[in-house]
Design a protein around this motif. Structure first.
Motif, PDB file in Angstrom:
ATOM      1  N   VAL A 200       0.869  -1.187   0.000  1.00 39.33           N
ATOM      2  CA  VAL A 200       0.000   0.000   0.000  1.00 39.33           C
ATOM      3  C   VAL A 200       0.903   1.233   0.000  1.00 39.33           C
ATOM      4  CG1 VAL A 200      -1.994  -1.079   1.125  1.00 39.33           C
ATOM      5  CG2 VAL A 200      -0.218  -0.010   2.538  1.00 39.33           C
ATOM      6  N   LEU A 201       0.344   2.352  -0.448  1.00 37.31           N
ATOM      7  CA  LEU A 201       1.106   3.602  -0.506  1.00 37.31           C
ATOM      8  C   LEU A 201       0.772   4.491   0.683  1.00 37.31           C
ATOM      9  CD1 LEU A 201       0.834   4.611  -4.283  1.00 37.31           C
ATOM     10  CD2 LEU A 201       2.472   3.056  -3.189  1.00 37.31           C
ATOM     11  N   GLU A 202       1.731   5.308   1.075  1.00 36.95           N
ATOM     12  CA  GLU A 202       1.535   6.231   2.196  1.00 36.95           C
ATOM     13  C   GLU A 202       2.495   7.401   2.053  1.00 36.95           C
ATOM     14  OE1 GLU A 202       4.435   5.194   5.695  1.00 36.95           O
ATOM     15  OE2 GLU A 202       2.941   3.591   5.561  1.00 36.95           O
ATOM     16  N   THR A 203       2.227   8.455   2.823  1.00 37.16           N
ATOM     17  CA  THR A 203       3.197   9.562   2.877  1.00 37.16           C
ATOM     18  C   THR A 203       3.817   9.709   4.262  1.00 37.16           C
ATOM     19  OG1 THR A 203       1.432  11.165   3.362  1.00 37.16           O
ATOM     20  CG2 THR A 203       2.098  10.924   1.056  1.00 37.16           C
ATOM     21  N   ASP A 204       3.043   9.442   5.315  1.00 41.43           N
ATOM     22  CA  ASP A 204       3.441   9.765   6.692  1.00 41.43           C
ATOM     23  C   ASP A 204       3.642  11.270   6.841  1.00 41.43           C
ATOM     24  OD1 ASP A 204       3.915   9.177   9.358  1.00 41.43           O
ATOM     25  OD2 ASP A 204       6.057   8.768   9.090  1.00 41.43           O
ATOM     26  N   SER A 205       2.925  12.047   6.023  1.00 41.93           N
ATOM     27  CA  SER A 205       3.062  13.496   6.138  1.00 41.93           C
ATOM     28  C   SER A 205       2.650  13.943   7.544  1.00 41.93           C
ATOM     29  CB  SER A 205       2.177  14.180   5.084  1.00 41.93           C
ATOM     30  OG  SER A 205       0.805  13.999   5.383  1.00 41.93           O
ATOM     31  N   PRO A 206       3.339  14.943   8.097  1.00 39.84           N
ATOM     32  CA  PRO A 206       4.311  15.865   7.461  1.00 39.84           C
ATOM     33  C   PRO A 206       5.762  15.360   7.469  1.00 39.84           C
ATOM     34  CG  PRO A 206       3.927  16.550   9.717  1.00 39.84           C
ATOM     35  CD  PRO A 206       3.042  15.354   9.495  1.00 39.84           C
ATOM     36  N   TYR A 207       5.964  14.069   7.757  1.00 36.42           N
ATOM     37  CA  TYR A 207       7.319  13.517   7.869  1.00 36.42           C
ATOM     38  C   TYR A 207       7.730  12.801   6.581  1.00 36.42           C
ATOM     39  CZ  TYR A 207       5.430  14.084  12.556  1.00 36.42           C
ATOM     40  OH  TYR A 207       4.794  14.582  13.664  1.00 36.42           O
ATOM     41  N   LEU A 208       9.041  12.572   6.439  1.00 41.65           N
ATOM     42  CA  LEU A 208       9.606  11.712   5.398  1.00 41.65           C
ATOM     43  C   LEU A 208       9.189  12.084   3.975  1.00 41.65           C
ATOM     44  CD1 LEU A 208       9.390   8.217   7.145  1.00 41.65           C
ATOM     45  CD2 LEU A 208      11.467   9.485   6.555  1.00 41.65           C
ATOM     46  N   ALA A 209       9.341  13.351   3.645  1.00 47.66           N
ATOM     47  CA  ALA A 209       9.006  13.794   2.287  1.00 47.66           C
ATOM     48  C   ALA A 209       9.887  13.085   1.260  1.00 47.66           C
ATOM     49  CB  ALA A 209       9.189  15.303   2.170  1.00 47.66           C
ATOM     50  N   PRO A 210       9.304  12.707   0.127  1.00 51.91           N
ATOM     51  CA  PRO A 210      10.080  12.023  -0.907  1.00 51.91           C
ATOM     52  C   PRO A 210      10.996  12.981  -1.647  1.00 51.91           C
ATOM     53  CG  PRO A 210       7.878  12.477  -1.710  1.00 51.91           C
ATOM     54  CD  PRO A 210       7.899  12.913  -0.262  1.00 51.91           C
ATOM     55  N   PRO A 212      11.816  15.007  -4.749  1.00 51.50           N
ATOM     56  CA  PRO A 212      12.835  16.030  -4.504  1.00 51.50           C
ATOM     57  C   PRO A 212      12.510  16.959  -3.325  1.00 51.50           C
ATOM     58  CG  PRO A 212      11.354  16.812  -6.191  1.00 51.50           C
ATOM     59  CD  PRO A 212      10.824  15.468  -5.745  1.00 51.50           C
ATOM     60  N   TYR A 213      11.595  16.582  -2.450  1.00 50.76           N
ATOM     61  CA  TYR A 213      11.190  17.453  -1.343  1.00 50.76           C
ATOM     62  C   TYR A 213      11.847  17.057  -0.023  1.00 50.76           C
ATOM     63  CZ  TYR A 213       7.503  18.276  -4.776  1.00 50.76           C
ATOM     64  OH  TYR A 213       6.811  18.557  -5.925  1.00 50.76           O
ATOM     65  N   ARG A 214      12.779  16.138  -0.074  1.00 50.05           N
ATOM     66  CA  ARG A 214      13.381  15.606   1.151  1.00 50.05           C
ATOM     67  C   ARG A 214      13.905  16.738   2.039  1.00 50.05           C
ATOM     68  NH1 ARG A 214      17.836  10.645   1.604  1.00 50.05           N
ATOM     69  NH2 ARG A 214      17.544  10.309   3.845  1.00 50.05           N
ATOM     70  N   GLY A 215      13.578  16.653   3.320  1.00 49.84           N
ATOM     71  CA  GLY A 215      13.988  17.681   4.264  1.00 49.84           C
ATOM     72  C   GLY A 215      12.954  18.780   4.463  1.00 49.84           C
ATOM     73  N   LYS A 216      11.928  18.784   3.608  1.00 49.13           N
ATOM     74  CA  LYS A 216      10.844  19.762   3.736  1.00 49.13           C
ATOM     75  C   LYS A 216       9.610  19.085   4.330  1.00 49.13           C
ATOM     76  CE  LYS A 216      12.539  22.309  -0.288  1.00 49.13           C
ATOM     77  NZ  LYS A 216      12.245  22.795  -1.653  1.00 49.13           N
ATOM     78  N   ARG A 217       8.574  19.870   4.591  1.00 50.10           N
ATOM     79  CA  ARG A 217       7.325  19.290   5.093  1.00 50.10           C
ATOM     80  C   ARG A 217       6.726  18.377   4.026  1.00 50.10           C
ATOM     81  NH1 ARG A 217       1.767  22.670   5.665  1.00 50.10           N
ATOM     82  NH2 ARG A 217       1.852  22.314   3.416  1.00 50.10           N
ATOM     83  N   ASN A 218       6.374  17.185   4.424  1.00 53.42           N
ATOM     84  CA  ASN A 218       5.720  16.260   3.502  1.00 53.42           C
ATOM     85  C   ASN A 218       4.227  16.587   3.421  1.00 53.42           C
ATOM     86  OD1 ASN A 218       5.442  14.150   1.722  1.00 53.42           O
ATOM     87  ND2 ASN A 218       5.775  12.540   3.221  1.00 53.42           N
ATOM     88  N   GLU A 219       3.610  16.237   2.297  1.00 54.40           N
ATOM     89  CA  GLU A 219       2.178  16.441   2.087  1.00 54.40           C
ATOM     90  C   GLU A 219       1.606  15.211   1.391  1.00 54.40           C
ATOM     91  OE1 GLU A 219       1.315  19.924  -0.188  1.00 54.40           O
ATOM     92  OE2 GLU A 219       2.823  21.165   0.826  1.00 54.40           O
ATOM     93  N   SER A 220       0.310  15.022   1.533  1.00 55.03           N
ATOM     94  CA  SER A 220      -0.330  13.894   0.847  1.00 55.03           C
ATOM     95  C   SER A 220      -0.204  14.015  -0.670  1.00 55.03           C
ATOM     96  CB  SER A 220      -1.804  13.789   1.252  1.00 55.03           C
ATOM     97  OG  SER A 220      -1.931  13.211   2.530  1.00 55.03           O
TER      98      SER A 220
END
Length: 255
Positions: A200-210, A212-220
């Motif tokens: 299954v897919l997930e984001t765990d936002s606001p953590y673990l941004a993929p 090219p956003y690594r280190g920034k706030r993650n979003e769905s």
């Protein structure tokens, strides 16, 4: 194309300035289903508000996160149970063991994990597992609780192929998020050996941004980057990844 984010903390303070915009951005990209894991009782009201503001899109979980297990964990577990009685929830999560920050409450984490698994079984609900630096400890508890309706998602899976197969043997899907896009993430090197029916897919936002956003706030909305990477890994279309992983989420959550 319906995309499901099986793990996103959209009630987090990180979204206080632009929550509605962030959610609408994800919806515009095809993310129609958002599964919302709990942390502890302090977030219950904001989770319920999120569900009310976006009816038919937000699917809540109830649970006590392992990093929030401390001296009062029994009281928190009572809250989890109370909420399961009062409201509709789709999983018990996120629960598990985390030894990354400290090991002071390992005993209590194990007890809380085990009790919440048993609660999920009684309620015929799946579990959503948090595991950080604790594969052996998590598998030890799962071994004791295997069968009898045990099912769920191994959230943010970052282990080895062997650990992936072991998690699946306990009737768990693997929650794949931003880590699959990292150069040093490693899981992309063996994922194709795992059938897509287990993913299954997930984001765990606001953590673990993929990337090219690594280190920034993650979003769905950034689940698109995860989906595209998975399509590349499996050699199939974006639509195929969306369809299969959404169907897998329906199998887990029953909706």
């Amino acid at each position: 194309m319906i995309i499901t984010d099986t793990h996103t903390h959209l009630y987090s303070e990180a979204f206080d300035e632009d929550r509605k915009e962030a959610i609408e951005k994800a919806i515009d990209l095809g993310v129609e289903r958002f599964f919302i894991p709990a942390i502890d009782s302090s977030y219950t009201e904001s989770m319920l508000a999120l569900e009310k503001d976006f009816p038919g899109r937000m699917f809540l979980m109830s649970g006590l996160h392992p990093t929030h297990v401390n001296e009062n964990f029994e009281q928190e577990l009572l809250h989890v149970e109370e909420m399961l009685e009062k409201h509709t929830y789709y999983a018990v999560g996120e629960i598990g063991i985390d030894l990354y920050w400290e090991k002071k409450y390992l005993k209590e984490q194990k007890i809380a994990f085990k009790k919440q698994i048993q609660l999920a079984k009684r309620k015929n609900l799946p579990i959503v597992i948090h595991c950080r630096d604790a594969f052996d400890e998590v598998f030890e508890v799962l071994e004791e609780e295997k069968g009898n309706g045990l099912r769920g998602i191994f959230h943010c899976f970052t282990g080895t192929l062997e650990q992936a197969k072991k998690a699946i043997s306990y009737n768990m899907k693997l929650g794949i998020g931003g880590v699959v896009t990292f150069k040093n993430g490693k899981i992309d090197t063996f994922l194709k050996e795992i059938e897509l029916k287990h993913i299954v897919l997930e984001t765990d936002s606001p953590y673990l941004a993929p990337t090219p956003y690594r280190g920034k706030r993650n979003e769905s909305a950034y689940i698109i980057n995860v989906l595209e990477k998975m399509a590349d890994v499996y050699g199939v279309s974006n639509e195929e990844i969306a369809l299969v992983t959404t169907n897998n989420s329906r199998e887990v959550f029953g909706i």
